[in-house]
Design a protein around this motif. Structure first.
Motif, PDB file in Angstrom:
ATOM      1  N   VAL A 361       0.820  -1.214   0.000  1.00  0.00           N
ATOM      2  CA  VAL A 361       0.000   0.000   0.000  1.00  0.00           C
ATOM      3  C   VAL A 361       0.857   1.268   0.000  1.00  0.00           C
ATOM      4  N   VAL A 362       1.866   1.275   0.877  1.00  0.00           N
ATOM      5  CA  VAL A 362       2.630   2.516   1.031  1.00  0.00           C
ATOM      6  C   VAL A 362       3.410   2.858  -0.232  1.00  0.00           C
ATOM      7  N   THR A 363       3.988   1.841  -0.884  1.00  0.00           N
ATOM      8  CA  THR A 363       4.749   2.166  -2.097  1.00  0.00           C
ATOM      9  C   THR A 363       3.827   2.624  -3.222  1.00  0.00           C
ATOM     10  N   ASN A 364       2.569   2.140  -3.214  1.00  0.00           N
ATOM     11  CA  ASN A 364       1.633   2.580  -4.247  1.00  0.00           C
ATOM     12  C   ASN A 364       1.102   3.971  -3.973  1.00  0.00           C
ATOM     13  N   ASP A 365       0.875   4.273  -2.703  1.00  0.00           N
ATOM     14  CA  ASP A 365       0.262   5.543  -2.360  1.00  0.00           C
ATOM     15  C   ASP A 365       0.961   6.099  -1.119  1.00  0.00           C
ATOM     16  N   PRO A 366       2.180   6.622  -1.294  1.00  0.00           N
ATOM     17  CA  PRO A 366       2.979   7.001  -0.122  1.00  0.00           C
ATOM     18  C   PRO A 366       2.419   8.181   0.662  1.00  0.00           C
ATOM     19  N   TYR A 367       1.376   8.848   0.143  1.00  0.00           N
ATOM     20  CA  TYR A 367       0.842   9.993   0.885  1.00  0.00           C
ATOM     21  C   TYR A 367      -0.577   9.741   1.388  1.00  0.00           C
ATOM     22  N   GLY A 368      -1.097   8.539   1.139  1.00  0.00           N
ATOM     23  CA  GLY A 368      -2.484   8.238   1.502  1.00  0.00           C
ATOM     24  C   GLY A 368      -2.663   8.072   3.003  1.00  0.00           C
ATOM     25  N   PRO A 369      -3.921   7.951   3.424  1.00  0.00           N
ATOM     26  CA  PRO A 369      -4.206   7.835   4.868  1.00  0.00           C
ATOM     27  C   PRO A 369      -3.608   6.575   5.496  1.00  0.00           C
ATOM     28  N   ILE A 370      -3.620   5.454   4.756  1.00  0.00           N
ATOM     29  CA  ILE A 370      -3.062   4.228   5.331  1.00  0.00           C
ATOM     30  C   ILE A 370      -1.574   4.410   5.580  1.00  0.00           C
ATOM     31  N   PHE A 372      -0.059   7.159   6.058  1.00  0.00           N
ATOM     32  CA  PHE A 372       0.112   8.106   7.158  1.00  0.00           C
ATOM     33  C   PHE A 372      -0.023   7.404   8.506  1.00  0.00           C
ATOM     34  N   TRP A 373      -1.099   6.654   8.676  1.00  0.00           N
ATOM     35  CA  TRP A 373      -1.327   6.018   9.984  1.00  0.00           C
ATOM     36  C   TRP A 373      -0.294   4.938  10.278  1.00  0.00           C
ATOM     37  N   LEU A 374       0.067   4.186   9.244  1.00  0.00           N
ATOM     38  CA  LEU A 374       1.099   3.161   9.466  1.00  0.00           C
ATOM     39  C   LEU A 374       2.395   3.796   9.939  1.00  0.00           C
ATOM     40  N   SER A 375       2.681   4.993   9.436  1.00  0.00           N
ATOM     41  CA  SER A 375       3.951   5.615   9.813  1.00  0.00           C
ATOM     42  C   SER A 375       3.835   6.397  11.120  1.00  0.00           C
ATOM     43  N   ILE A 383       9.011   0.626  10.009  1.00  0.00           N
ATOM     44  CA  ILE A 383       9.080   0.133   8.635  1.00  0.00           C
ATOM     45  C   ILE A 383       8.401   1.115   7.687  1.00  0.00           C
ATOM     46  N   ALA A 384       7.162   1.507   8.036  1.00  0.00           N
ATOM     47  CA  ALA A 384       6.380   2.349   7.119  1.00  0.00           C
ATOM     48  C   ALA A 384       7.101   3.663   6.843  1.00  0.00           C
ATOM     49  N   MET A 385       7.718   4.247   7.885  1.00  0.00           N
ATOM     50  CA  MET A 385       8.340   5.546   7.692  1.00  0.00           C
ATOM     51  C   MET A 385       9.556   5.466   6.771  1.00  0.00           C
ATOM     52  N   VAL A 386      10.376   4.439   6.943  1.00  0.00           N
ATOM     53  CA  VAL A 386      11.557   4.385   6.062  1.00  0.00           C
ATOM     54  C   VAL A 386      11.160   4.052   4.629  1.00  0.00           C
ATOM     55  N   VAL A 387      10.009   3.356   4.463  1.00  0.00           N
ATOM     56  CA  VAL A 387       9.544   3.095   3.103  1.00  0.00           C
ATOM     57  C   VAL A 387       9.049   4.399   2.473  1.00  0.00           C
ATOM     58  N   ARG A 388       8.340   5.205   3.271  1.00  0.00           N
ATOM     59  CA  ARG A 388       7.792   6.466   2.758  1.00  0.00           C
ATOM     60  C   ARG A 388       8.868   7.507   2.482  1.00  0.00           C
ATOM     61  N   LEU A 389       9.916   7.440   3.287  1.00  0.00           N
ATOM     62  CA  LEU A 389      10.894   8.526   3.323  1.00  0.00           C
ATOM     63  C   LEU A 389      11.422   8.966   1.952  1.00  0.00           C
ATOM     64  N   TYR A 391      10.088   9.048  -0.835  1.00  0.00           N
ATOM     65  CA  TYR A 391       9.101   9.791  -1.614  1.00  0.00           C
ATOM     66  C   TYR A 391       8.948  11.202  -1.068  1.00  0.00           C
ATOM     67  N   GLY A 392       9.518  11.446   0.089  1.00  0.00           N
ATOM     68  CA  GLY A 392       9.392  12.759   0.712  1.00  0.00           C
ATOM     69  C   GLY A 392       8.275  12.746   1.737  1.00  0.00           C
ATOM     70  N   VAL A 393       8.623  13.028   2.990  1.00  0.00           N
ATOM     71  CA  VAL A 393       7.640  13.066   4.068  1.00  0.00           C
ATOM     72  C   VAL A 393       7.731  14.450   4.700  1.00  0.00           C
ATOM     73  N   PRO A 394       6.568  15.110   4.928  1.00  0.00           N
ATOM     74  CA  PRO A 394       6.617  16.427   5.580  1.00  0.00           C
ATOM     75  C   PRO A 394       7.336  16.333   6.932  1.00  0.00           C
ATOM     76  N   ASP A 395       8.092  17.357   7.248  1.00  0.00           N
ATOM     77  CA  ASP A 395       8.894  17.326   8.474  1.00  0.00           C
ATOM     78  C   ASP A 395       8.048  17.137   9.727  1.00  0.00           C
ATOM     79  N   TRP A 396       6.869  17.780   9.757  1.00  0.00           N
ATOM     80  CA  TRP A 396       6.057  17.653  10.975  1.00  0.00           C
ATOM     81  C   TRP A 396       5.606  16.211  11.188  1.00  0.00           C
ATOM     82  N   GLN A 397       5.347  15.489  10.092  1.00  0.00           N
ATOM     83  CA  GLN A 397       4.944  14.083  10.236  1.00  0.00           C
ATOM     84  C   GLN A 397       6.108  13.247  10.759  1.00  0.00           C
ATOM     85  N   LEU A 398       7.286  13.555  10.210  1.00  0.00           N
ATOM     86  CA  LEU A 398       8.478  12.826  10.632  1.00  0.00           C
ATOM     87  C   LEU A 398       8.718  13.047  12.129  1.00  0.00           C
TER      88      LEU A 398
END
Lengths: 444, 300
Positions: A361-370, A372-375, A383-389, A391-398
């Motif tokens: 899911v995350v690699t297909n839609d790295p900005y979607g709600p799933i 987000f919550w997984l990370s 795991i989810a955060m390093v997979v998303r990273l 693609y670019g993750v907003p600093d506040w989320q990180l």
């Protein structure tokens, strides 16, 4: 505090000195570099492909256009008959004979590709594609379209993916590179947490079954022993990780240099050979061979690797602490590794789910709600955060995810230490989950 | 040295220690006796600060038990082990440093002890290469290395062959002469009689007996004697002097266990018998700790 340091030191040194650690640490970068090399090799091979010389025996009078040699296939029209060509196949320089019989160009039939060995699927696909193109051109010409008009129809399309960064600036990005880096980081994180978490559990079980635990806890507090072990093993993991990065980077750099250099030489000599052969090479054939490698390296460079590595290390430590405390609690509750099964499942599940969802899911839609919550949830965020990273993750989320993870591991360490201090002194009893909850409420 | 006052320790569904009080005097060897599951280990775990009591207090040299005392106590648990893959020397050094010794001091003392107990060449051996008895020697060294004031040994002789058991026993006595106080937890009563000055007997979470070994044995004397003689005599005739507990005949000799009646004494028994038989032996049977132990445990 001094005692914790002593424990950390022992846990660290006793593992780092092991032969298996040294072998794993040295071997893995070689394997990774090997894979990297193979990927590059195949991507080059995929572009270049193999080269086949095909003799065309054309008995079709309506086909006035000729097959044009491509970078993979050198078509040469011969005057000999099919029978003669077949007989001479072994002695001629041709790999295959393409036989074009007399047929109506509206429904071509009876075309044969004959060789001393069976033509592969990719070759026969290419040849049939070339023939289709030939017949198309023939038909278009018949309807009165000129060669210049035909050339004008050809368009090369290339897509550059770009993303607008937070600063509003356009950045080069590559979905491919992000996916590869993200997936690799996710797999790595999963393996690391599992591998080192289980090492903590094994360590606790070892102390319990060998009964050294009784001697230890008359000198140190159970909490010190548990944290010393967890931190010591974390440092082992970190040492291994950093050595892997350094070794892989240096081996890969060396390998790529050697490989790309050698390949360039090979390519020029191949061109030279073709020229000697007298086979015509159309200029279009010379598309840059190194383009996929180059573009991959370019997009790798577009990612902030330092940030990715630092964040990876943070989430590794956080995720490891989060899970290893739980593994320590499990280890304390059992007498042998075979008894760990019933407790392993509840701890493994969130990690596995996080892993599976992150890679799909995350690699297909790295900005979607799933994603987000997984990370955010500390069970899956490492795991989810390093997979998303990538693609670019907003600093506040990180930052939020890091904070939640820190709170999460303080929580699991606290919880685990309460179970651990009771569990390590219980022998010969099968422990149930209910009993572990009861231990949790024990006064000291 | 160690005063234990009204300790209560409650686990989920059983009370491990029920209002136990006792005193261990400085420089003495104290035996903590009791059948399995009586609460000995629970008590030791409180003294070694592995767990804490629910109520009651423990005073060590007059102070309430605290973290500083950990380095003054040496504990050899019954369930003991070592790290299997670690070198012996490293391992003992590690344990000694955890007790607060410096590397240099610990190394010096380990060399001394290894020399003394004939284990000088064991330094770089691994635990898995040692026999159980050898491992116990290592554990013993680790227990006493930091010169603890109080040494607690739980079943110290189990697993030792007689030769090594004797070596360890002598080391214990020597350490005791140098001023160390010992607590022995055991159900091997011979060693108690040999070594202990004082004992406490714990049964079903309660202390049921304590005091100096000599006094206790004295107290449990019950006028029982072994009598051995040659010749014919109807023991029935002396019914008013003693009660016969046991009789056996060997090679014309008669061996009987008698209990002399409370109003009588051995002199009267002898004067009654001398005219009829030739007496080889009259010994008082002083009850062994084993007898007392079994008797007390059965009683309660």
């Amino acid at each position: 505090m001094n005692k914790i340091l002593l424990i950390i030191q022992r846990e660290y040194l006793s593992r780092v000195k092991k032969k298996s650690f040294i072998i794993m640490t040295l071997l893995t970068p070689l394997i990774i570099a090997g894979f990297y090399g193979l990927i590059i090799y195949f991507s080059i091979q995929g572009v270049k492909g193999s080269f086949n010389k095909v003799a065309v025996v054309n008995q079709n009078t309506s086909l006035t256009e000729k097959l044009v040699p491509t970078k993979n296939i050198g078509y040469t029209y011969v005057k000999e008959s099919l029978e003669q060509m077949k007989a001479d196949l072994k002695t001629t320089k041709y790999d295959y004979i393409l036989y074009l019989p007399e047929f109506d160009i509206k429904s071509p039939k009876g075309i044969q590709l004959i060789g001393s060995k069976q033509a592969g699927l990719s070759l026969s696909n290419r040849v049939s594609g070339d023939i289709k193109e030939l017949i198309r051109t023939q038909k278009l010409k018949a309807s009165g379209i000129s060669q210049t008009e035909l050339d004008g129809l050809k368009t090369e399309v290339e897509i550059d993916t770009k993303k607008i960064g937070e600063t509003g600036k356009e950045e080069d990005s590559s979905a491919g590179a992000s996916t590869i880096i993200g997936t690799a980081a996710g797999i790595f994180m999963f393996m690391f947490i599992l591998l080192y978490g289980i090492q903590v559990m094994r360590g606790v079980i070892e102390e319990k079954t060998s009964r050294i635990i009784e001697i230890m806890i008359s000198s140190v507090k159970p909490f010190q022993l548990m944290m010393g072990k967890i931190i010591g093993i974390a440092l082992v993991g970190l040492t291994q990780f950093i050595l892997w990065i350094v070794l892989t980077a240096s081996i890969s750099t060396l390998a790529v240099k050697a490989f790309v250099g050698k390949d360039a030489i090979a390519q020029t000599s191949a061109v030279a050979m073709k020229a000697k052969d007298g086979t015509a090479i159309s200029p279009v054939v010379n598309t840059p061979v190194d383009s996929p490698v180059l573009s991959m390296q370019k997009s790798l460079a577009s990612l902030d690797l330092t940030k990715i590595i630092l964040v990876f290390i943070f989430f590794f430590i956080g995720g490891y602490l989060f899970y290893s405390a739980l593994y320590a609690a499990i280890g304390s509750a059992v007498d042998s590794e075979t008894e760990t099964q019933q407790f392993m499942m509840p701890v493994m599940m969130p990690l596995l789910v996080g892993y599976a969802l992150s890679l799909s899911v995350v690699t297909n839609d790295p900005y979607g709600p799933i994603a987000f919550w997984l990370s955010m949830i500390p069970f899956t965020s490492p795991i989810a955060m390093v997979v998303r990273l990538p693609y670019g993750v907003p600093d506040w989320q990180l930052a939020l995810s890091m904070l939640i993870l820190v709170l999460g591991f303080i929580g699991t360490v606290w919880l685990a230490s309460r179970i651990y201090r009771v569990g390590i002194l219980m022998y010969g009893k099968k422990t149930s989950l209910k009993e572990m909850i009861k231990w949790f409420t024990y006064k000291n | 040295m160690l005063i234990i006052k009204n300790i209560i320790k409650q686990y989920a569904n059983h009370r491990a220690l029920d209002d136990v009080s006792l005193q261990v005097e400085k420089g003495k060897i104290f035996g903590l006796l009791g059948p399995n599951g009586a609460g000995k280990t629970s008590l030791i775990r409180i003294i070694t600060q592995i767990t804490g009591p629910d109520s009651g207090e423990v005073l060590f040299n007059g102070e309430r038990l605290n973290v500083d005392h950990i380095s003054k106590i040496g504990y050899l648990p019954e369930e003991r082990g070592l790290y299997k893959k670690m070198e012996i020397g490293e391992q003992v050094l590690y344990l000694a440093k955890l007790k607060g010794l410096s590397t240099a001091e610990a190394t010096k003392r380990i060399r001394y002890w290894f020399e003394k107990l004939e284990m000088a060449d064991w330094w770089s051996k691994k635990v898995e290469d040692l026999s159980k008895g050898m491992q116990q020697k290592v554990q013993f060294v680790a227990t006493v290395l930091h010169k603890p004031e109080l040494i607690i040994l739980d079943e110290p002789f189990s697993g030792f062959d007689p030769v090594n058991a004797d070596i360890i026993k002598n080391e214990i006595l020597e350490l005791n002469r140098e001023g160390a106080t010992f607590i022995f937890s055991t159900h091997r009563m011979e060693s108690v009689e040999e070594l202990c000055d004082n004992i406490a007997l714990i049964h079903r979470s309660k202390k049921i007996l304590d005091g100096p070994v000599k006094d206790i044995r004295e107290q449990y004397r019950n006028n029982t004697y072994w009598l051995e003689y040659e010749g014919d005599y109807q023991l029935e005739n002396s019914k008013e002097l003693f009660e016969v507990l046991h009789t056996e005949h060997i090679d014309g000799k008669t061996k009987v266990k008698i209990k002399i009646r409370e109003t009588q004494n051995p002199n009267q028994v002898l004067s009654a018998l001398i005219p009829h038989v030739s007496i080889n032996r009259l010994d008082e049977v002083i009850p062994t700790m084993n007898d007392i132990f079994i008797q007390k445990v059965k009683q309660s």
